[in-house]
Design an enzyme around this catalytic site. Structure first.
Site, PDB file in Angstrom:
ATOM      1  N   VAL A  88       0.854  -8.121   3.378  1.00  0.00           N
ATOM      2  CA  VAL A  88       1.323  -8.729   4.619  1.00  0.00           C
ATOM      3  C   VAL A  88       2.828  -8.894   4.469  1.00  0.00           C
ATOM      4  CG1 VAL A  88       1.413 -10.965   5.828  1.00  0.00           C
ATOM      5  CG2 VAL A  88      -0.788  -9.879   5.397  1.00  0.00           C
ATOM      6  N   CYS A  89       3.565  -8.737   5.557  1.00  0.00           N
ATOM      7  CA  CYS A  89       4.999  -9.015   5.558  1.00  0.00           C
ATOM      8  C   CYS A  89       5.715  -8.130   4.527  1.00  0.00           C
ATOM      9  CB  CYS A  89       5.191 -10.518   5.304  1.00  0.00           C
ATOM     10  SG  CYS A  89       6.738 -11.248   5.883  1.00  0.00           S
ATOM     11  N   THR A  90       6.737  -8.628   3.868  1.00  0.00           N
ATOM     12  CA  THR A  90       7.508  -7.781   2.948  1.00  0.00           C
ATOM     13  C   THR A  90       6.752  -7.435   1.667  1.00  0.00           C
ATOM     14  OG1 THR A  90       8.610  -9.625   1.838  1.00  0.00           O
ATOM     15  CG2 THR A  90       9.696  -8.723   3.802  1.00  0.00           C
TER      16      THR A  90
END
Lengths: 215, 215
Positions: free
Chosen positions: A100-102
């Protein structure tokens, strides 16, 4: 189902907890929290969470390998050869390689997204090209056994989607009700495509400052 | 802004992390994690999170007093005189007295919801009447300085709403974009009012088993 969750210094807590909360409710799921050492890991919420396993004791072939993202600490994480080496190793055998995300940048640094469609936080997605990924802006991006979510809160949609694929849609529907996931964002600005110009400009400036080189 | 977050054994991790992640991003926010003792507290995600303060060392007059909920461990929490006594004491002075999910039952047990509109997880809302609260089904329910969210994932809407009230809507709009909060629930079953009958019946049975008396 063996879920291996990677922790690292400065991590954005909600990136990890969104999907983890979904999977923790799945019947038969086992969760393992892995860091360089067993014990407390600092998060961006001024609180520590405890790794249950270190790299040596972590399952060699998890069903789900998962890593969330961070703000600036992302830069340290993608340069951390032990962390990236661990991801590359487990990612070669895991049934699902996910983020998820970076966290996607860390999978990318481990060579796990080459030739795969992938997403990250909207402010960092472009960087995935550096790792040979094909950019996607899907909130939950699934390409073969790679599943990458967008920014922070996308982890809930991501976790539920994967739970449905793995355990069946009837289980997914129950989990969504159990989590009372009937969202009502108060501002309607949660994506660059819907935010007003002033909000977008200020948030872009804030992200640029977060990632700016130290002087 | 001093945010006092209460931890307890068996807590549902996402109840707490949804709003906490929002508030951690607020400029000038200080966060304090309080439990009976400093150190690890078990959550329902098979991982511990560390209390930074005990009841004695916790701020006496926080700006926000917050407690999330749990499944069955809610029953132990509302019967825990030390925890409930602490909530009653800090709740008497806090600027905001707040909860997500069954955390509202704990505020209720502390006498903090008498005569206030309040909400909890949809499966436990009715029990708030035992504590003299006026039942509400608003996902984010605000009555004077009491703010109570619905189940688990409502904490994100709740946290953003409160951040907007306290820091201004322009800050709220930025946080919603930073968190990429543009949700897309995969199943559309996240509330009893929209779930199909089979999902609702199975989930009700699951909750009944969770709260059933031990044999």
């Amino acid at each position: 189902m063996r879920v291996q969750i990677i922790l690292f210094h400065g991590m954005t807590l909600l990136d990890m907890v969104g999907p983890t909360q979904v999977w923790a409710l799945l019947p038969g799921a086992e969760l393992q929290y892995v860091a360089a050492a067993v014990g407390p890991v600092q998060t961006d919420c001024h609180v520590t969470i405890s790794a249950t396993h270190d790299y040596a004791s972590a399952w060699r072939d998890p069903d789900i390998l998962f890593i969330g993202g961070a703000g600036r600490p992302t830069l340290d994480a993608i340069a951390n050869v032990d962390l990236i080496g661990f991801l590359a190793d487990r990612g070669a055998r895991a049934k699902w390689v996910t983020s998820v995300c970076t966290g996607a940048l860390m999978l990318g640094a481990a060579g796990l997204l080459k030739g795969y469609r992938a997403n990250s936080h909207w402010g960092t997605r472009d960087q995935l090209e550096n790792f040979g990924a094909i950019l996607s802006d899907e909130r939950v991006c699934i390409d073969r056994n790679r599943a990458t979510g967008g920014g922070i809160t996308s982890g809930i949609d991501f976790g539920l989607t994967l739970a449905g694929i793995i355990a069946g849609d009837n289980v997914g529907r129950m989990l969504e009700l159990l989590l009372e996931y009937n969202p009502a964002p108060p501002f309607g600005t949660g994506h660059p495509s819907i935010a007003d110009r002033e909000t977008l400009e200020h948030t872009r400036a804030l992200l640029a400052a977060e990632y700016a080189p130290e002087s």
